[in-house]
Design a protein around this motif. Structure first.
Motif, PDB file in Angstrom:
ATOM      1  N   VAL A 184       0.828  -1.198   0.000  1.00 10.60           N
ATOM      2  CA  VAL A 184       0.000   0.000   0.000  1.00 10.60           C
ATOM      3  C   VAL A 184       0.865   1.252   0.000  1.00 10.60           C
ATOM      4  N   SER A 185       0.499   2.213  -0.829  1.00  7.84           N
ATOM      5  CA  SER A 185       1.182   3.506  -0.853  1.00  7.84           C
ATOM      6  C   SER A 185       0.135   4.606  -0.953  1.00  7.84           C
ATOM      7  N   GLY A 186       0.575   5.835  -0.770  1.00  6.89           N
ATOM      8  CA  GLY A 186      -0.351   6.969  -0.785  1.00  6.89           C
ATOM      9  C   GLY A 186      -0.132   7.781   0.469  1.00  6.89           C
ATOM     10  N   ASP A 187      -1.169   7.950   1.267  1.00  6.13           N
ATOM     11  CA  ASP A 187      -1.033   8.636   2.545  1.00  6.13           C
ATOM     12  C   ASP A 187       0.001   7.920   3.399  1.00  6.13           C
ATOM     13  N   ALA A 188       1.043   8.626   3.825  1.00  5.50           N
ATOM     14  CA  ALA A 188       2.189   7.987   4.474  1.00  5.50           C
ATOM     15  C   ALA A 188       1.817   7.244   5.754  1.00  5.50           C
ATOM     16  N   ASP A 189       1.134   7.911   6.656  1.00  5.45           N
ATOM     17  CA  ASP A 189       0.798   7.281   7.939  1.00  5.45           C
ATOM     18  C   ASP A 189      -0.176   6.125   7.763  1.00  5.45           C
ATOM     19  N   LEU A 190      -1.202   6.326   6.945  1.00  2.00           N
ATOM     20  CA  LEU A 190      -2.202   5.275   6.727  1.00  2.00           C
ATOM     21  C   LEU A 190      -1.580   4.071   6.029  1.00  2.00           C
TER      22      LEU A 190
ATOM     23  N   LYS B  94       1.540   3.118   6.099  1.00  3.47           N
ATOM     24  CA  LYS B  94       2.422   2.438   7.051  1.00  3.47           C
ATOM     25  C   LYS B  94       1.621   1.519   7.969  1.00  3.47           C
ATOM     26  N   THR B  95       0.482   2.005   8.446  1.00  2.00           N
ATOM     27  CA  THR B  95      -0.350   1.212   9.345  1.00  2.00           C
ATOM     28  C   THR B  95      -0.907  -0.025   8.647  1.00  2.00           C
ATOM     29  N   ILE B  96      -1.416   0.156   7.427  1.00  2.00           N
ATOM     30  CA  ILE B  96      -1.996  -0.975   6.695  1.00  2.00           C
ATOM     31  C   ILE B  96      -0.937  -1.994   6.326  1.00  2.00           C
ATOM     32  N   ASN B  97       0.216  -1.534   5.864  1.00  2.00           N
ATOM     33  CA  ASN B  97       1.297  -2.464   5.513  1.00  2.00           C
ATOM     34  C   ASN B  97       1.750  -3.267   6.731  1.00  2.00           C
ATOM     35  N   ALA B  98       1.776  -2.618   7.889  1.00  2.00           N
ATOM     36  CA  ALA B  98       2.149  -3.327   9.119  1.00  2.00           C
ATOM     37  C   ALA B  98       1.099  -4.375   9.478  1.00  2.00           C
ATOM     38  N   GLU B  99      -0.173  -4.050   9.297  1.00  2.00           N
ATOM     39  CA  GLU B  99      -1.247  -5.012   9.568  1.00  2.00           C
ATOM     40  C   GLU B  99      -1.116  -6.233   8.651  1.00  2.00           C
ATOM     41  N   ILE B 100      -0.804  -5.992   7.381  1.00  2.00           N
ATOM     42  CA  ILE B 100      -0.657  -7.092   6.424  1.00  2.00           C
ATOM     43  C   ILE B 100       0.518  -7.985   6.804  1.00  2.00           C
TER      44      ILE B 100
ATOM     45  N   THR C 282       8.717  -7.980  10.539  1.00  2.00           N
ATOM     46  CA  THR C 282       8.737  -7.764   9.096  1.00  2.00           C
ATOM     47  C   THR C 282       8.573  -9.085   8.369  1.00  2.00           C
ATOM     48  N   LEU C 283       8.221  -8.990   7.081  1.00  2.00           N
ATOM     49  CA  LEU C 283       8.047 -10.192   6.276  1.00  2.00           C
ATOM     50  C   LEU C 283       9.338 -11.003   6.204  1.00  2.00           C
ATOM     51  N   LYS C 284      10.462 -10.319   6.017  1.00  2.00           N
ATOM     52  CA  LYS C 284      11.736 -11.028   5.906  1.00  2.00           C
ATOM     53  C   LYS C 284      12.104 -11.744   7.203  1.00  2.00           C
ATOM     54  N   SER C 285      11.931 -11.073   8.330  1.00  2.00           N
ATOM     55  CA  SER C 285      12.280 -11.712   9.604  1.00  2.00           C
ATOM     56  C   SER C 285      11.343 -12.861   9.920  1.00  2.00           C
ATOM     57  N   THR C 286      10.087 -12.740   9.532  1.00  2.00           N
ATOM     58  CA  THR C 286       9.134 -13.830   9.730  1.00  2.00           C
ATOM     59  C   THR C 286       9.512 -15.041   8.893  1.00  2.00           C
ATOM     60  N   ALA C 287       9.878 -14.798   7.628  1.00  2.00           N
ATOM     61  CA  ALA C 287      10.288 -15.893   6.744  1.00  2.00           C
ATOM     62  C   ALA C 287      11.565 -16.553   7.258  1.00  2.00           C
TER      63      ALA C 287
ATOM     64  N   SER D 292     -10.932   1.966   6.767  1.00  2.00           N
ATOM     65  CA  SER D 292     -10.303   2.719   5.679  1.00  2.00           C
ATOM     66  C   SER D 292      -9.696   4.035   6.130  1.00  2.00           C
ATOM     67  N   THR D 293     -10.152   4.557   7.251  1.00  2.00           N
ATOM     68  CA  THR D 293      -9.646   5.836   7.747  1.00  2.00           C
ATOM     69  C   THR D 293      -8.421   5.676   8.636  1.00  2.00           C
ATOM     70  N   THR D 294      -8.445   4.664   9.514  1.00  2.00           N
ATOM     71  CA  THR D 294      -7.342   4.474  10.462  1.00  2.00           C
ATOM     72  C   THR D 294      -6.351   3.407  10.017  1.00  2.00           C
ATOM     73  N   GLY D 295      -6.789   2.480   9.167  1.00  2.00           N
ATOM     74  CA  GLY D 295      -5.941   1.377   8.748  1.00  2.00           C
ATOM     75  C   GLY D 295      -5.896   0.233   9.738  1.00  2.00           C
ATOM     76  N   LYS D 296      -6.578   0.358  10.854  1.00  2.00           N
ATOM     77  CA  LYS D 296      -6.563  -0.656  11.895  1.00  2.00           C
ATOM     78  C   LYS D 296      -7.575  -1.774  11.596  1.00  2.00           C
TER      79      LYS D 296
END
Length: 255
Positions: free
Chosen positions: A53-59, A61-67, A87-92, A157-161
Motif C-alpha cells: 500500500v502507498s499513498g497517505d504515508a501514515d495510513l 504504514k499502518t496498513i502495511n504493518a497489519e498485512i 517484518t516479512l523477511k524476519s518472519t520468513a 479505511s480511515t485508520t488502517g486498523k
C-alpha cells in the motif's frame, strides 16, 4: 504446491476510494531467495504474493504493518501467543530456521529443502469505510499432508486498523440467524433437523458464525476452514450471503 482453486477471488478489485486519502495497492511477491541465509544453504520454500500500500504515508504504514503481521501469524511456528518478528523477511527467516532447528527430528521424506509455505493475498472489497482482504494460505511442516485455509483481514479505511469480526455487526445474533438460514438452505438442512445432521461438527449442535468473515461488492463471505466444522477431507466450506440480506445489521455502509 498449493492449488489456487480460489484464484479468481484474489484479483485485486482496485476500486477508487470515495474519500481522501487515496491509496494505491501494488501487487508484490516475496520468496525465500531474497534472504541472505538462503544464499549458500538450501532453504524451505516461502512464496508470498501480497498488496503493498502507498499513498497517505501514515495510513499506508499502518496498513502495511497489519498485512505483515497477518502473514506472520501464518508463518509463525513458535510457542508464544504472538509472533515476535515484525517484518516479512524476519518472519520468513524464523520459519526457515525452525526447520533447520528440527531437521534431525523430521522424517527423511522431507527432502526438498524443508518446510513449505505459500500465501496469496488479494483485495476483495474497498470503500470509504472498509477494506476487506482475503488470504489463501498453505503450509507444510511435516506429516501426511500440509494445511491450507482462508483468512480475512478487514480494515478501517480511515485508520488502517483491523476491525474485529464482532465489531463488523450491529446485531451479531440477527446476523448469525440470517447466516444459519442461508447455510441450512445451501446444505438442504430442514429447520426441524439438527444442524449437524449432514455430518457437520458444530459444537453443542449449535450454529455459529466463524471469525473468518470477509466481503465483496455483493456478498459477505463466511468461511469454515478444514477441521472447523467438518473433516479435513471436506476441505474449505464457504458460504456467500448477499449483502442486501444483511446490510441493516452491518456497522458500515455498502457503497
Amino acid at each position: 504446491m498449493l492449488k489456487k482453486s480460489l484464484s479468481l477471488l484474489f484479483i485485486c478489485l482496485l476500486i477508487s476510494c470515495k474519500s481522501e486519502p487515496t491509496l494505491t495497492f501494488t501487487p508484490e511477491s516475496f520468496t525465500e531467495k531474497e534472504l541472505k541465509i538462503c544464499e549458500e544453504e538450501p532453504c524451505s520454500s516461502v512464496v508470498v504474493d501480497f498488496p503493498r500500500v502507498s499513498g497517505d504515508a501514515d495510513l499506508s504504514k499502518t496498513i502495511n504493518a497489519e498485512i505483515e503481521q497477518w502473514i506472520a501469524a501464518v508463518l509463525f511456528l513458535g510457542e508464544d501467543d504472538v509472533p515476535t518478528a515484525k517484518t516479512l523477511k524476519s518472519t520468513a527467516e524464523d520459519f526457515i530456521l525452525a526447520y533447520r532447528d528440527h531437521q534431525a527430528d523430521l522424517p527423511t521424506a522431507i527432502d526438498t529443502g524443508g518446510y513449505e509455505a505459500e500465501i496469496n493475498i488479494g483485495i476483495t472489497y474497498e470503500s470509504s469505510e472498509i477494506i476487506s482482504m482475503m488470504m489463501d494460505h498453505f503450509t507444510y511442516t511435516g506429516g501426511a499432508h500440509g494445511y491450507g485455509g482462508i483468512s480475512y483481514l478487514n480494515l478501517n479505511s480511515t485508520t488502517g486498523k483491523e476491525i474485529k469480526t464482532k465489531d463488523l455487526f450491529s446485531d451479531t445474533k440477527a446476523i448469525t440467524k440470517l447466516v444459519e438460514e442461508a447455510f441450512r438452505k445451501e446444505y438442504d438442512i430442514p429447520n426441524d433437523k439438527s444442524i449437524n445432521d449432514p455430518g457437520f461438527w458444530f459444537e453443542n449442535d449449535t450454529f455459529y458464525l466463524p471469525e473468518t468473515v470477509g466481503f465483496t461488492a455483493n456478498h459477505m463471505l463466511v468461511t469454515y476452514n478444514p477441521y472447523d466444522i467438518a473433516p479435513y477431507s471436506e476441505g474449505i466450506i464457504q458460504l456467500k450471503v448477499p449483502l442486501e440480506n444483511i446490510d441493516e445489521h452491518l456497522n458500515f455502509n455498502i457503497e
